[in-house]
Scaffold this active site. Structure first.
Site, mmCIF file in Angstrom:
data_model
loop_
_atom_site.group_PDB
_atom_site.id
_atom_site.type_symbol
_atom_site.label_atom_id
_atom_site.label_comp_id
_atom_site.label_asym_id
_atom_site.label_seq_id
_atom_site.Cartn_x
_atom_site.Cartn_y
_atom_site.Cartn_z
ATOM 1 N N ASP A 47 0.880 -1.166 0.000
ATOM 2 C CA ASP A 47 0.000 0.000 0.000
ATOM 3 C C ASP A 47 0.919 1.217 0.000
ATOM 4 O O ASP A 47 1.866 1.280 0.790
ATOM 5 C CB ASP A 47 -0.848 0.048 1.274
ATOM 6 C CG ASP A 47 -2.041 -0.888 1.236
ATOM 7 O OD1 ASP A 47 -2.166 -1.681 0.279
ATOM 8 O OD2 ASP A 47 -2.852 -0.831 2.186
ATOM 9 N N HIS A 52 5.066 -7.297 -0.064
ATOM 10 C CA HIS A 52 4.760 -8.569 -0.710
ATOM 11 C C HIS A 52 5.441 -8.624 -2.075
ATOM 12 O O HIS A 52 5.891 -7.607 -2.605
ATOM 13 C CB HIS A 52 3.251 -8.725 -0.855
ATOM 14 C CG HIS A 52 2.518 -8.710 0.451
ATOM 15 N ND1 HIS A 52 1.818 -9.793 0.932
ATOM 16 C CD2 HIS A 52 2.368 -7.732 1.395
ATOM 17 C CE1 HIS A 52 1.277 -9.495 2.107
ATOM 18 N NE2 HIS A 52 1.603 -8.241 2.407
ATOM 19 N N SER A 79 8.302 4.216 4.445
ATOM 20 C CA SER A 79 9.522 4.209 3.655
ATOM 21 C C SER A 79 9.194 4.159 2.174
ATOM 22 O O SER A 79 8.160 4.659 1.756
ATOM 23 C CB SER A 79 10.404 3.034 4.065
ATOM 24 O OG SER A 79 11.707 3.233 3.576
#
Length: 262
Positions: A86, A142, A226
């Site tokens: 996200d 992921h 980040s």
């Protein structure tokens, strides 16, 4: 002068000792006091969280929270590349034959980013994509595609911020920051997933240790907001045309298509 002062301030506040102190606080029960205000300030979507806000005992637990089952779906098209996180889509473009690319007025070296010429050469003429994670985002990372993990390595000892100010005044944060890199061979073509540490907190925790990875499989998490940089070989992908800088992305959303090769 302003640029030099800003860089000096960053250097003084993101070394190992400062990061250690901040990490210890975030992992302490004392940090639970500020969880409600943190969630409010950063507008964290509590409906998606695996647990209720009061169940998180530390800021670290909140930073690294999981989502409820079914809150993200992974695009199932065999040719799709999906967002690994996200975040906010920052930029994409070509990697020059000189193994460099430009973003926000700065030129980045793939040799610096990956640590040596041999690794960088694979991506000459390829494509880069950059996605920024704020403190409000889900922080788990992921895999954007399926394949065999060929290498995992860590580079860098400090972290400039990767927000707008850090990108403007920092010293090439995407290729100089503390970063953890995973390279994947997918049907004979390589992708590098570069996980870039943010200001103050250098911790990137790897969760995936197997030799193969599936699209959408959890690989790691950040302990603060980040950035991830994706590097693809030449003629490997075509970025989804509708993607715009500043656009919100969700884990599993299609961001590129694999190009067919005869």
């Amino acid at each position: 002068m302003r640029r030099t002062l800003y860089r000096l301030m960053i250097e003084l506040t993101n070394g190992r000792f400062t990061s250690y102190i901040l990490r210890k606080f975030a992992q302490s029960r004392l940090s639970s006091i500020i969880i409600p205000s943190y969630a409010k300030v950063f507008q964290i979507n509590q409906d998606e969280m695996e647990k209720g806000l009061k169940e998180y005992r530390t800021l670290h637990e909140l930073f690294t929270r999981k989502l409820k089952e079914g809150k993200r779906s992974i695009d199932t098209d065999a040719s799709s590349i999906v967002s690994p996180v996200d975040g906010v889509f920052a930029d994409h473009g070509p990697i020059e034959d000189t193994k460099t690319f430009d973003i926000k007025g700065k030129r980045y070296s793939i040799v610096d980013m990956l640590g040596n010429e041999e690794r960088a050469q694979r991506y000459a003429g390829g494509t880069y994509m950059v996605i920024y994670l704020s403190p409000s985002h889900y922080h788990r990372i992921h895999s954007p595609l399926s394949g065999s993990v060929t290498e995992r390595f860590v580079l860098g000892r400090k972290s400039y911020p990767v927000n707008a100010a850090g990108m403007e005044y920092g010293k090439e944060p995407l290729s100089k920051n503390y970063r953890s890199v995973t390279e994947v061979n997918s049907d004979g073509e390589h992708m590098a997933l570069v996980k870039v540490g943010a200001m103050f907190v250098n911790s990137i925790e790897l969760l995936h240790e197997r030799d193969t990875v599936q699209k959408g499989e959890e690989m790691a998490y950040f302990t603060f907001g980040s950035t991830v940089v994706l590097l693809f070989e030449k003629d490997m992908i075509e970025v989804v045309q509708e993607l715009k800088s500043g656009q919100e992305l969700r884990l599993g959303e299609k961001i590129a298509t694999r190009l067919a090769h005869k």
